[in-house]
Design an enzyme around this catalytic site. Sequence first.
Site, PDB file in Angstrom:
ATOM      1  N   HIS A   1     -37.844 -14.938  14.576  1.00 28.87           N
ATOM      2  CA  HIS A   1     -37.208 -16.230  14.260  1.00 28.87           C
ATOM      3  C   HIS A   1     -36.544 -16.820  15.524  1.00 28.87           C
ATOM      4  O   HIS A   1     -35.317 -16.964  15.584  1.00 28.87           O
ATOM      5  CB  HIS A   1     -36.165 -15.962  13.167  1.00 28.87           C
ATOM      6  CG  HIS A   1     -35.593 -17.161  12.494  1.00 28.87           C
ATOM      7  ND1 HIS A   1     -34.856 -18.125  13.156  1.00 28.87           N
ATOM      8  CD2 HIS A   1     -35.601 -17.553  11.196  1.00 28.87           C
ATOM      9  CE1 HIS A   1     -34.451 -19.034  12.288  1.00 28.87           C
ATOM     10  NE2 HIS A   1     -34.881 -18.727  11.107  1.00 28.87           N
TER      11      HIS A   1
ATOM     12  N   GLU B   1     -41.129 -20.200  15.241  1.00 29.86           N
ATOM     13  CA  GLU B   1     -41.122 -18.792  14.803  1.00 29.86           C
ATOM     14  C   GLU B   1     -42.536 -18.301  14.542  1.00 29.86           C
ATOM     15  O   GLU B   1     -43.287 -18.938  13.791  1.00 29.86           O
ATOM     16  CB  GLU B   1     -40.297 -18.686  13.520  1.00 29.86           C
ATOM     17  CG  GLU B   1     -38.900 -19.290  13.638  1.00 29.86           C
ATOM     18  CD  GLU B   1     -38.284 -19.592  12.285  1.00 29.86           C
ATOM     19  OE1 GLU B   1     -37.558 -20.605  12.172  1.00 29.86           O
ATOM     20  OE2 GLU B   1     -38.524 -18.818  11.340  1.00 29.86           O
TER      21      GLU B   1
END
Length: 303
Positions: free
Chosen positions: A171, A275
């Site tokens: 992320h 991400e």
Amino acid sequence: MITEAGLNHTFGIPGALIFEQDAGGLLFARMATAAGTASLSLQGGHLLSWQSSACAEPVLWMSKQARFAVGKSIRGGVPVCWPWFGPHATDPSLPAHGFARIAQWSVTDSDVNAQGEVSITLALQHDLAHETVWPHSANLSLTVTLGESLRMQLETRNSGMTPFVLGEALHTYFNISDIEAVAVHGLEGGEYWDTVGGVEKKRQAGPIQFSAETDRVYINSDAATVIEDPGYARRIHIAKRGSLATVVWNPWTDKANRMGDLGQPDGWRQMLCVESANAWDNKITLAPGAVHTLDVAYRVETI
Ligand code: TA6
């Protein structure tokens, strides 16, 4: 008991990899090469920072209000979302993006290769506490390699007797000059789930630019992407393998204010998440004994 001294004795590499412990007891790894520096926390297997020698501005973004506390997710760097992405499928009381990013990881390897790249491998201790939340047996490791580029390899091994479904993401919070100045290339023509104000499947036309809250899951693509940032006179290249979803997120004003830890008044303007994931339509079903690796390399090009 993992200690700073024990880690430096077993895995430390003078001038390239050292371990430190803060007053709160959190353990950190500090990596250094001629091409740049990086740091990680063992809590969460969390890459916190990356400073490339090729450019002045850090590549990764970290909120000025990030809290480094045991069991608390860290707002910035590269949180590891595992073994689910987003809210838990059935139990809203469970942590969003899984438990890996708030769990204690151990160090299992370190190395400097012939090219002078420094690497460290962390492993998640998958203990009973996790099995009550996620009743499967898995080994998770993360190898971070720092050189001219920065590579992250997230490996999941199904060590149990039954298959399981895996959702995951690196992320990554990127440091940018200003959200309205940048564009993301590489996903043109791709399908994505737009999750702002409902959920709708759409198709990307042209580069991704930003003028409001953006929270999209691009699916069925292992395409490389590029963050073009004229303000910082650089492009950040993102090349991935073993990942068919790419999440693009910026909270904009209202969500940033609701979240409260993105750095006031407008820290969110200097961050953009791109991400590398396996999520939504692209979750992974892993058979017993099987291994899946999400592998991404980041490179900075000055322009
Ligand atoms: O990856 C995008 C996203 O799912 C956003 O919807 C937002 O919730 C973000 O992750 C941050 O999630 P966190 O649990 O770290 O606050």
